[in-house]
Every structure is written in structure tokens, then in C-alpha cells.
Design a protein around this motif. Structure first.
Motif, PDB file in Angstrom:
ATOM      1  N   PHE A 110       0.929  -1.125   0.020  1.00  0.00           N
ATOM      2  CA  PHE A 110       0.144   0.045   0.056  1.00  0.00           C
ATOM      3  C   PHE A 110       0.916   1.272  -0.023  1.00  0.00           C
ATOM      4  N   VAL A 111       0.935   2.035  -0.965  1.00  0.00           N
ATOM      5  CA  VAL A 111       1.625   3.235  -0.953  1.00  0.00           C
ATOM      6  C   VAL A 111       0.536   4.509  -0.663  1.00  0.00           C
ATOM      7  N   LEU A 112       1.048   4.953   0.462  1.00  0.00           N
ATOM      8  CA  LEU A 112       0.260   6.002   1.161  1.00  0.00           C
ATOM      9  C   LEU A 112       0.689   7.690   0.514  1.00  0.00           C
ATOM     10  N   LEU A 113      -0.292   8.445  -0.016  1.00  0.00           N
ATOM     11  CA  LEU A 113      -0.024   9.675  -0.310  1.00  0.00           C
ATOM     12  C   LEU A 113      -0.914  10.661   0.230  1.00  0.00           C
ATOM     13  N   ASP A 114      -0.532  11.740   0.735  1.00  0.00           N
ATOM     14  CA  ASP A 114      -1.139  12.694   1.396  1.00  0.00           C
ATOM     15  C   ASP A 114      -1.985  13.463   0.180  1.00  0.00           C
ATOM     16  N   ILE A 115      -3.340  13.375   0.479  1.00  0.00           N
ATOM     17  CA  ILE A 115      -4.273  13.976  -0.139  1.00  0.00           C
ATOM     18  C   ILE A 115      -4.072  15.370  -0.806  1.00  0.00           C
ATOM     19  N   ARG A 116      -3.258  16.199   0.174  1.00  0.00           N
ATOM     20  CA  ARG A 116      -3.214  17.330   0.069  1.00  0.00           C
ATOM     21  C   ARG A 116      -1.925  17.978  -0.806  1.00  0.00           C
ATOM     22  N   ARG A 117      -1.099  17.041  -1.044  1.00  0.00           N
ATOM     23  CA  ARG A 117       0.092  17.231  -1.629  1.00  0.00           C
ATOM     24  C   ARG A 117       0.290  16.481  -3.163  1.00  0.00           C
ATOM     25  N   VAL A 118       0.780  17.296  -4.035  1.00  0.00           N
ATOM     26  CA  VAL A 118       0.960  16.518  -5.299  1.00  0.00           C
ATOM     27  C   VAL A 118       2.119  15.577  -5.110  1.00  0.00           C
ATOM     28  N   PRO A 119       2.148  14.376  -5.679  1.00  0.00           N
ATOM     29  CA  PRO A 119       3.240  13.437  -5.350  1.00  0.00           C
ATOM     30  C   PRO A 119       4.432  13.890  -5.856  1.00  0.00           C
ATOM     31  N   THR A 120       5.329  13.547  -4.926  1.00  0.00           N
ATOM     32  CA  THR A 120       6.931  14.239  -5.143  1.00  0.00           C
ATOM     33  C   THR A 120       7.574  13.460  -5.895  1.00  0.00           C
ATOM     34  N   ALA A 121       8.827  13.606  -6.397  1.00  0.00           N
ATOM     35  CA  ALA A 121       9.614  12.865  -7.129  1.00  0.00           C
ATOM     36  C   ALA A 121       9.843  11.420  -6.592  1.00  0.00           C
ATOM     37  N   GLU A 122      10.000  11.542  -5.191  1.00  0.00           N
ATOM     38  CA  GLU A 122      10.297  10.225  -4.442  1.00  0.00           C
ATOM     39  C   GLU A 122       8.993   9.432  -4.523  1.00  0.00           C
ATOM     40  N   ASP A 123       7.814  10.013  -4.496  1.00  0.00           N
ATOM     41  CA  ASP A 123       6.619   9.148  -4.459  1.00  0.00           C
ATOM     42  C   ASP A 123       6.566   8.651  -5.900  1.00  0.00           C
ATOM     43  N   MET A 124       6.817   9.296  -7.028  1.00  0.00           N
ATOM     44  CA  MET A 124       7.013   8.900  -8.146  1.00  0.00           C
ATOM     45  C   MET A 124       7.775   7.620  -8.449  1.00  0.00           C
ATOM     46  N   ASP A 125       8.891   7.992  -7.869  1.00  0.00           N
ATOM     47  CA  ASP A 125      10.034   6.745  -8.083  1.00  0.00           C
ATOM     48  C   ASP A 125       9.634   5.478  -7.373  1.00  0.00           C
TER      49      ASP A 125
END
Length: 202
Positions: A110-125
């Protein structure tokens, strides 16, 4: 799914220290240091202090294993990004996490992303890494209590500038209100049942 039992098993850094693999698939949680992994684990298990929560992002430095209903593991992986720690320590946490993800353990992430933030480069990586290595994963948007319905629409529009997804393919969760808890648990139960059917078919 009803969670009757949830217990901390052990922390680990190296694969030799992981607990013996169970017959069922295990479910790992990964995301930025301040995304709310520990809060989510406590929410879905209804155990307020099962996973350690800290106001200082980046406290999860090890791989933490929790056994649920004596049937399967939930795995809390080290967070990435944000934490104000030396680069060498960040690199060590990254290696700890990468070793787990690259292991042959039967897992869904499960990849958790903060709804308030556009995914960072680290998230996308992270998403690209999982996709490249054919590791099954699902996205959970966290901190839904922080946004109104109108704000949610605007946030998702901004996120879609970086990431393609359908709302029915992701989860929306709030640790404060337990929003999305049942949906996540139903999905976990579905995956476990699919695994049992496959085992019976062998």
C-alpha cells in the motif's frame, strides 16, 4: 474483515531477521515520513498504540512486523523524504526498505499519499519502482479529514497532473474519522481469500 487480534512481532533491518513467512500474503505500507503510516495501521486494527506515532517525521527507521488474527502480517516500512536526518542515515533507511521490497516474500504494498500534496519525485520513483518489478500495489490517499469535498476535487485534479488513476482503484482514508477503514479491510480480506482459493487449486 473483523480484526480480533493484532500484535507487534519484531523489528528488522536485514532479510535474515524477518519473521518466518506465513502461508498468507503480507501487506506492507510505504510512504513519506509524514504521511501517516503508523496512524493508518492503528486505525485499521483499532489498536491506538500498536504502531508508534511520533510528531517528528521519520521515526520509523526499521521494518516493523505486526501479526493480525494469527493469519497474516502487516508491515510498516521506513518513511522516505522530509525527515531532518543525515543523508547517510536516509540512505541506510532506503536500503532497508529496498531490501524488503526486492525480497521474494509474498506481498502487496500500500503506497500512502497525502491527499493535500502533489506526489513528489520520491513518491513517483516508488510507484515506478514497484511497477517495474511487478510488485502488486494499491494507493491510499491519507488525511482526508483535512480537506472538504470541494478541496478534495481540487486536490485530485492537481495530483492527476502527475499520476493517472481512477477513484474506484484507490482508497481514501482518515485516521481521525476512520474513513475508508472498512474498504481497506474488505480489500485485504478479498486478497487473502483469493490466495486461499489459489492454494486449494494447487
Amino acid at each position: 474483515m473483523i480484526i480480533k487480534q493484532a500484535e507487534f512481532v519484531k523489528s528488522a533491518v536485514y532479510e535474515k531477521d524477518y519473521p518466518e513467512e506465513l502461508s498468507n500474503i503480507e501487506f506492507a505500507f510505504v510512504g513519506r515520513s509524514n504521511v501517516g503510516k503508523s496512524s493508518l495501521i492503528n486505525s485499521i486494527t483499532r489498536r491506538g498504540k500498536l504502531a508508534r506515532i511520533s510528531k517528528t517525521p521519520g521515526r520509523t527507521q526499521l521494518i516493523n512486523y505486526f501479526i493480525i488474527n494469527n493469519e497474516f502480517f502487516l508491515v510498516d516500512l521506513p518513511g522516505y523524504g522530509f525527515a531532518k536526518v543525515p543523508k547517510a542515515m536516509k540512505a541506510e533507511w532506503g536500503q532497508t526498505m529496498e531490501r524488503y521490497l526486492a525480497s521474494k516474500r509474498n506481498k502487496l504494498v500500500f503506497v500512502l499519499l497525502d491527499i493535500r500534496r502533489v506526489p513528489t519525485a520520491e513518491d513517483m520513483d516508488m510507484l515506478h519502482w514497484l511497477d517495474h518489478f511487478d510488485i502488486p500495489f494499491k494507493i491510499i490517499f491519507t488525511k482526508m479529514d483535512k480537506v472538504s469535498n470541494n478541496e478534495k476535487f481540487k486536490c485530485l485534479k492537481a495530483i492527476r497532473t502527475k499520476l493517472e488513476f481512477h477513484n474506484e482503484d484507490v482508497f481514501f482514508h482518515s485516521s481521525l474519522k476512520d474513513t475508508g477503514r472498512e474498504e481497506i479491510l474488505d480489500y485485504i480480506e478479498e486478497i487473502l481469500n483469493e490466495g486461499k482459493i489459489k492454494q486449494e487449486g494447487n
